[in-house]
Write an enzyme that holds these catalytic residues in place. Structure first.
Site, PDB file in Angstrom:
ATOM      1  N   ASP A  30     -14.647  52.950 -16.404  1.00 60.63           N
ATOM      2  CA  ASP A  30     -15.440  52.157 -17.364  1.00 60.63           C
ATOM      3  C   ASP A  30     -16.565  52.970 -18.022  1.00 60.63           C
ATOM      4  O   ASP A  30     -17.629  52.437 -18.335  1.00 60.63           O
ATOM      5  CB  ASP A  30     -16.060  50.903 -16.706  1.00 60.63           C
ATOM      6  CG  ASP A  30     -15.026  49.861 -16.319  1.00 60.63           C
ATOM      7  OD1 ASP A  30     -13.821  50.143 -16.391  1.00 60.63           O
ATOM      8  OD2 ASP A  30     -15.436  48.743 -15.941  1.00 60.63           O
ATOM      9  N   CYS A  69      -8.473  48.752 -15.939  1.00 61.96           N
ATOM     10  CA  CYS A  69      -8.250  49.746 -14.876  1.00 61.96           C
ATOM     11  C   CYS A  69      -6.819  49.904 -14.363  1.00 61.96           C
ATOM     12  O   CYS A  69      -6.239  50.980 -14.432  1.00 61.96           O
ATOM     13  CB  CYS A  69      -9.104  49.383 -13.664  1.00 61.96           C
ATOM     14  SG  CYS A  69     -10.801  48.927 -14.032  1.00 61.96           S
ATOM     15  N   HIS A 127      -6.349  50.875  -6.506  1.00 60.64           N
ATOM     16  CA  HIS A 127      -6.022  49.774  -7.428  1.00 60.64           C
ATOM     17  C   HIS A 127      -4.573  49.815  -7.932  1.00 60.64           C
ATOM     18  O   HIS A 127      -4.268  49.372  -9.028  1.00 60.64           O
ATOM     19  CB  HIS A 127      -6.981  49.776  -8.643  1.00 60.64           C
ATOM     20  CG  HIS A 127      -7.200  48.393  -9.177  1.00 60.64           C
ATOM     21  ND1 HIS A 127      -7.929  48.124 -10.301  1.00 60.64           N
ATOM     22  CD2 HIS A 127      -6.760  47.189  -8.728  1.00 60.64           C
ATOM     23  CE1 HIS A 127      -7.951  46.823 -10.527  1.00 60.64           C
ATOM     24  NE2 HIS A 127      -7.246  46.239  -9.577  1.00 60.64           N
ATOM     25  N   ASP A 279     -10.785  55.694 -17.385  1.00 64.33           N
ATOM     26  CA  ASP A 279      -9.558  54.877 -17.321  1.00 64.33           C
ATOM     27  C   ASP A 279      -9.467  53.850 -18.436  1.00 64.33           C
ATOM     28  O   ASP A 279      -8.394  53.326 -18.732  1.00 64.33           O
ATOM     29  CB  ASP A 279      -9.435  54.192 -15.952  1.00 64.33           C
ATOM     30  CG  ASP A 279     -10.491  53.125 -15.725  1.00 64.33           C
ATOM     31  OD1 ASP A 279     -11.583  53.193 -16.345  1.00 64.33           O
ATOM     32  OD2 ASP A 279     -10.233  52.215 -14.919  1.00 64.33           O
ATOM     33  N   ASN A 280     -10.606  53.541 -19.056  1.00 63.57           N
ATOM     34  CA  ASN A 280     -10.642  52.632 -20.209  1.00 63.57           C
ATOM     35  C   ASN A 280     -12.020  52.764 -20.823  1.00 63.57           C
ATOM     36  O   ASN A 280     -12.885  53.458 -20.299  1.00 63.57           O
ATOM     37  CB  ASN A 280     -10.339  51.182 -19.809  1.00 63.57           C
ATOM     38  CG  ASN A 280     -11.147  50.678 -18.631  1.00 63.57           C
ATOM     39  OD1 ASN A 280     -10.623  50.512 -17.533  1.00 63.57           O
ATOM     40  ND2 ASN A 280     -12.435  50.472 -18.833  1.00 63.57           N
TER      41      ASN A 280
HETATM   42 CA    CA Z   1     -11.880  50.775 -15.505  1.00 71.07          CA
END
Ligand code: CA
Length: 450
Positions: A30, A69, A127, A279-280
């Site tokens: 993030d 994620c 995750h 990841d994003n």
């Molecule tokens: Ca993330």
């Protein structure tokens, strides 16, 4: 296996002689597009992340394959669009559910490098499934130091649940004790520092073997928690949440600095591919991140959700100081490292990523990806990028942007370019025919165990 033993026997003599490159894949969670020095941040110095970019390549159009994620990670860990195997949402955190993760037929990077003689370790956030068949040790990783859920508390005193099976409330998994090779352990330090310690220790121990280290920091994902050591570096940031965020990013950057130093000490910087990405995009309203000029953030189909800080240092293969502007995607990492390691992927499951080396070495001039696709959400928002045109089809309507002159996606061209939009929609439809529906329950489906 043979190679590992040989390396042990020959020790340092083999360093630099063997052909297989190492790979350290560092993920931030993030992180805002504009929150690294190499993308222009002056507020949060990131000298070590900037080194990766300065001594290698910085991607100005570097994408991930999803704006949250779990699916983003499922994509880059397999080198394939996660839509191909139904990993289309964040999976439920449930250790009894064998579906909620990456299907066993898909092969993760660890699962193809390990049989090729690589020592493998995952550090940090997973995750990608909590069932015993889906955890790192079942997916090609020799070692694991981290946690299985999608986020985590950072202070040792907050980690007081012995196992996921004992979680009695939603988000309780943020408080589970850290897992180290199957054992729940106590930690002493701020989690980001602990993850860096584990990574450095692995590099020192495995420097004579080819290795793959997946270093997935959960920073700067919420909860917003940092230590005075890191917070005090930002006396001029008055917004408390932004100051905490800056501290979290700074701790991550320190850790990356220690990883780079460990490579130097071991004399293996040249042959080690060091990848860094988020990841994003940053969820600006949640963690006070900043995506700069990019519209939107985490979860959005706009650039702020999917275009991320992305750099690779790999002196043996990539010239220093490169700025690469054609679109690339996180799926390319798998294809690039496996090609360099001489590993042939399963022909039944073709990679969507490409080996980036010929593009970065100037041997191939065209675009690595004439087309890129994203499919997100329940009534899925569909996104396609071809050259500079980007089409977004969602419940809210159709949008077409020209990213070459409208990076912030403010001028919708859909009315004046109907034919272009129809052509892109058809290209999306063709790609979409190769995807599967969601195969598991989402994060929100969690129920207290009986
Ligand atoms: Ca993330």
């Amino acid at each position: 296996m043979f190679f590992g033993r040989l390396s042990l026997l020959l020790g340092c003599a083999i360093v630099g002689l063997r052909g297989e490159p190492n790979c350290i894949f560092i993920v931030a969670d993030d992180l805002g597009y504009a929150d690294v020095g190499f993308n222009g941040s002056e507020e949060i110095p990131t000298p070590h992340l900037d080194r990766i970019a300065a001594e290698g390549v910085r991607f100005t159009n570097g994408y991930v394959s999803y704006a949250v994620c779990g699916p983003s990670r499922a994509g880059f860990m397999t080198g394939r669009y996660q839509d191909r195997f139904g990993f289309t949402i964040n999976p439920v955190i449930d250790p009894t559910d064998p579906l909620a993760g990456v299907p066993l037929e898909e092969k993760m990077l660890s699962e193809v490098l390990k049989p090729a003689g690589y020592a493998t370790m995952a550090v940090g956030k997973w995750h990608l499934g909590c069932h015993p068949t889906l955890v790192p040790s079942a997916r090609g990783f020799d070692e694991f130091f981290g946690f299985l859920s999608g986020g985590h508390n950072y202070f040792p005193e907050d980690l007081n649940i012995g196992d996921l099976s004992q979680v009695s409330e939603m988000w309780g998994w943020y408080r589970t004790k850290i897992l180290h090779n199957g054992q729940r352990i106590e930690i002493d330090d701020y989690l980001t520092d602990e993850l860096s310690d584990a990574a450095v220790e692995f590099i020192k121990r495995k420097s004579a073997d080819p290795f793959f280290l997946y270093l997935a920091y959960n920073a700067p994902h919420s909860p917003m928690q940092t230590t005075e050591k890191y917070r005090s570096r930002f006396p001029d940031i008055k917004d408390r949440r932004r100051q905490t965020y800056a501290g979290m990013v700074s701790a991550l950057d320190d850790g990356v600095g220690r990883v780079l130093a460990a490579l130097e000490e071991a004399g293996i910087s040249k042959e080690t591919m060091v990848v860094f990405l988020s990841d994003n995009g940053g969820p600006e309203s949640v963690n006070a991140s900043d995506n700069g000029l990019l519209r939107g953030g985490k979860g959005d189909p706009f650039e702020g959700g999917i275009r991320v800080p992305f750099a690779i240092r790999w002196p043996q293969e990539i010239a220093a100081g490169l700025v690469y502007e054609r679109p690339v995607i996180s799926l390319d990492i798998f294809a690039t490292i496996t090609a360099a390691a001489g590993v042939t992927p399963d022909p039944a499951r073709p990679l969507d990523g490409v080996d980036l080396r010929p593009y970065l070495q100037g041997k191939v001039k065209g675009a690595p990806h004439p087309l890129l696709f994203w499919k997100m959400g329940k009534a899925p928002t569909r996104v396609i990028r071809q050259h500079d045109r980007k089409l977004i089809l969602s419940a809210k309507g159709e949008q077409l942007y020209d990213l070459s002159e409208d990076l912030s996606e403010k001028r919708n061209l859909i009315k004046s370019e109907q034919a272009e939009a129809a052509k892109l929609e058809e290209l999306f439809r063709v790609w979409d025919a190769g995807t599967l529906p969601t195969r598991f329950r989402g994060l929100g489906a969690w129920k207290k165990p009986k």
